[in-house]
Scaffold this motif. Structure first.
Motif, short mmCIF file in Angstrom:
data_model
loop_
_atom_site.label_atom_id
_atom_site.label_comp_id
_atom_site.label_asym_id
_atom_site.label_seq_id
_atom_site.Cartn_x
_atom_site.Cartn_y
_atom_site.Cartn_z
N VAL A 179 0.30 15.66 5.69
CA VAL A 179 -1.09 15.28 5.91
C VAL A 179 -1.09 13.80 6.25
O VAL A 179 -0.28 13.03 5.71
N ALA A 180 -1.94 13.40 7.19
CA ALA A 180 -1.91 12.02 7.67
C ALA A 180 -3.30 11.55 8.09
O ALA A 180 -4.17 12.37 8.42
N VAL A 181 -3.48 10.22 8.07
CA VAL A 181 -4.76 9.62 8.46
C VAL A 181 -4.48 8.42 9.36
O VAL A 181 -3.39 7.86 9.36
N PRO A 182 -5.48 8.00 10.15
CA PRO A 182 -5.30 6.86 11.04
C PRO A 182 -5.41 5.52 10.31
O PRO A 182 -6.05 5.42 9.26
N ILE A 183 -4.77 4.51 10.89
CA ILE A 183 -4.90 3.12 10.44
C ILE A 183 -5.49 2.33 11.60
O ILE A 183 -4.99 2.40 12.71
N ARG A 184 -6.52 1.55 11.30
CA ARG A 184 -7.12 0.72 12.34
C ARG A 184 -7.61 -0.58 11.71
O ARG A 184 -8.12 -0.57 10.59
N PRO A 185 -7.41 -1.70 12.41
CA PRO A 185 -8.00 -2.95 11.93
C PRO A 185 -9.52 -2.81 11.89
O PRO A 185 -10.09 -1.97 12.58
N VAL B 63 -4.09 1.95 15.46
CA VAL B 63 -2.82 1.32 15.83
C VAL B 63 -1.62 2.03 15.21
O VAL B 63 -0.48 1.83 15.64
N ALA B 64 -1.87 2.85 14.18
CA ALA B 64 -0.77 3.50 13.48
C ALA B 64 -1.35 4.64 12.65
O ALA B 64 -2.56 4.90 12.68
N ALA B 65 -0.48 5.31 11.92
CA ALA B 65 -0.92 6.38 11.03
C ALA B 65 -0.11 6.35 9.75
O ALA B 65 1.03 5.89 9.73
N LEU B 66 -0.71 6.84 8.71
CA LEU B 66 -0.09 6.89 7.37
C LEU B 66 -0.07 8.34 6.94
O LEU B 66 -1.07 9.05 7.05
N GLY B 67 1.09 8.81 6.46
CA GLY B 67 1.20 10.22 6.12
C GLY B 67 2.01 10.49 4.87
O GLY B 67 2.76 9.63 4.40
N VAL C 137 -7.72 5.72 1.19
CA VAL C 137 -7.87 4.44 0.47
C VAL C 137 -6.78 3.47 0.93
O VAL C 137 -7.06 2.30 1.21
N ALA C 138 -5.53 3.95 1.00
CA ALA C 138 -4.42 3.09 1.42
C ALA C 138 -4.59 2.64 2.87
O ALA C 138 -4.38 1.46 3.20
N PHE D 16 0.83 -1.21 0.00
CA PHE D 16 0.00 0.00 0.00
C PHE D 16 0.87 1.26 0.00
O PHE D 16 0.51 2.26 -0.62
N LEU D 17 2.01 1.21 0.70
CA LEU D 17 2.94 2.34 0.68
C LEU D 17 3.48 2.54 -0.73
O LEU D 17 3.62 3.68 -1.19
N GLN D 18 3.80 1.45 -1.40
CA GLN D 18 4.31 1.54 -2.77
C GLN D 18 3.26 2.15 -3.69
O GLN D 18 3.56 3.01 -4.53
N ASP D 19 2.00 1.69 -3.55
CA ASP D 19 0.92 2.23 -4.38
C ASP D 19 0.72 3.73 -4.11
O ASP D 19 0.50 4.52 -5.03
N LEU D 20 0.78 4.09 -2.82
CA LEU D 20 0.59 5.49 -2.44
C LEU D 20 1.70 6.36 -3.01
O LEU D 20 1.46 7.46 -3.50
N TYR D 21 2.93 5.85 -2.94
CA TYR D 21 4.05 6.59 -3.52
C TYR D 21 3.87 6.74 -5.02
O TYR D 21 4.09 7.82 -5.59
N GLY D 22 3.46 5.66 -5.69
CA GLY D 22 3.26 5.73 -7.13
C GLY D 22 2.17 6.70 -7.54
O GLY D 22 2.26 7.36 -8.57
N ALA D 23 1.14 6.82 -6.70
CA ALA D 23 0.02 7.69 -7.04
C ALA D 23 0.30 9.16 -6.74
O ALA D 23 -0.27 10.05 -7.39
N THR D 24 1.19 9.44 -5.79
CA THR D 24 1.40 10.83 -5.36
C THR D 24 2.80 11.36 -5.62
O THR D 24 2.99 12.56 -5.75
N GLY D 25 3.79 10.47 -5.66
CA GLY D 25 5.18 10.92 -5.80
C GLY D 25 5.71 11.62 -4.58
O GLY D 25 6.81 12.17 -4.60
#
Length: 256
Positions: free
Chosen positions: A203-209, A215-219, A238-239, A92-101
């Motif tokens: 900018v960041a969003v939460p991650i939760r099961p 449990v974590a955050a994605l930014g 989405v990620a 998902f990190l790879q996809d996010l990087y590919g989509a945003t750079g």
């Protein structure tokens, strides 16, 4: 640093952990004297423990300096949250990087700081101070604000009672930050503008099961949020949702 553990009541285990805790991202190699001082241990004790830890592979000896050994790295990778979270999040990190750079961050709360579990460097020239395995203040980073917004009340009180200024734009007023945290919970994302380093926004969003706690955050870190912010938030959400669906619910509820 772990503080002074030279008192007679300190166990061998606590002294060994004090020695290991002397290392951090800014102190990757230390002399014996530095180890002794940062761990709060007498020099003979530090020397004895360092020699034993080298023999066990927990430390490496590099001429007159010491570094964390490969054995500790191998064991650290087995920690359930970090291992499972990084494994699940990687595509998902790879996809996010590919989509945003943009520079992509994955982090979790470790006490009163953000622990960065992974990072993909973006192709834009943005000053980024994070490092994998490094820690930064909760109140001055996008990921940190997300994690702080969903942190227990006692953690929030401690952090808000000691807000250090990193840049001229760092928010150090407790009332203002608490209002931001309420907005983060309401809107589902956090942002910063040059609060951790000049010329960098996040900018960041939460991650939760599924059905679980955060449990974590994605930014993402970018030079400017004045354009394209909604697109970045959407990509993050989405990620994060994909990561959350793939995580075991057992990872939920961490209260570090």
């Amino acid at each position: 640093m772990s503080g002074n553990l030279s008192t007679p009541g300190a166990s061998v285990t606590s002294r060994a952990f004090a020695l290991l805790g002397a290392f951090d991202v800014d102190h990757r190699e230390l002399s014996l004297t530095e180890l002794s001082q940062r761990a709060g241990l007498p020099l003979p004790t530090a020397h004895r423990l360092a020699r034993e830890l080298v023999g066990l592979g927990a430390l490496e000896r590099r001429e007159d300096r010491y570094a964390v050994g490969r054995r500790l790295w191998d064991l650290g990778l087995l920690a359930p949250v970090q291992f499972e979270l990084r494994q699940v999040a990687a595509p998902f990190l790879q996809d996010l990087y590919g989509a945003t750079g943009a520079t992509v961050h994955l982090g979790e709360r470790d006490g009163d700081q953000v622990l960065y579990l992974d990072r993909l460097s973006g192709n834009a020239s943005v000053p980024v101070v994070s490092r994998i395995g490094g820690r930064l203040p909760l109140h001055a980073t996008g990921i940190g604000k997300v994690l702080l917004a969903w942190a227990p009340e006692d953690v929030q009180r401690r952090v808000l009672a000691s807000l250090t200024r990193v840049t001229p734009y760092t928010i150090t007023q407790p009332g203002r930050l608490r209002e931001q945290l309420r907005r983060v919970r309401r809107e589902g994302y956090a942002q910063t503008v040059e609060e951790m380093s000049r010329g960098a926004c996040s900018v960041a969003v939460p991650i939760r099961p599924s059905g679980g706690d955060v449990v974590a955050a994605l930014g993402l870190v970018v030079p400017d949020l004045s354009r394209g912010r909604a697109r970045l938030i959407s990509a993050l959400q989405v990620a994060a949702a994909g990561i959350g669906r793939s995580l075991p619910v057992s990872l939920s509820g961490s209260d570090r």
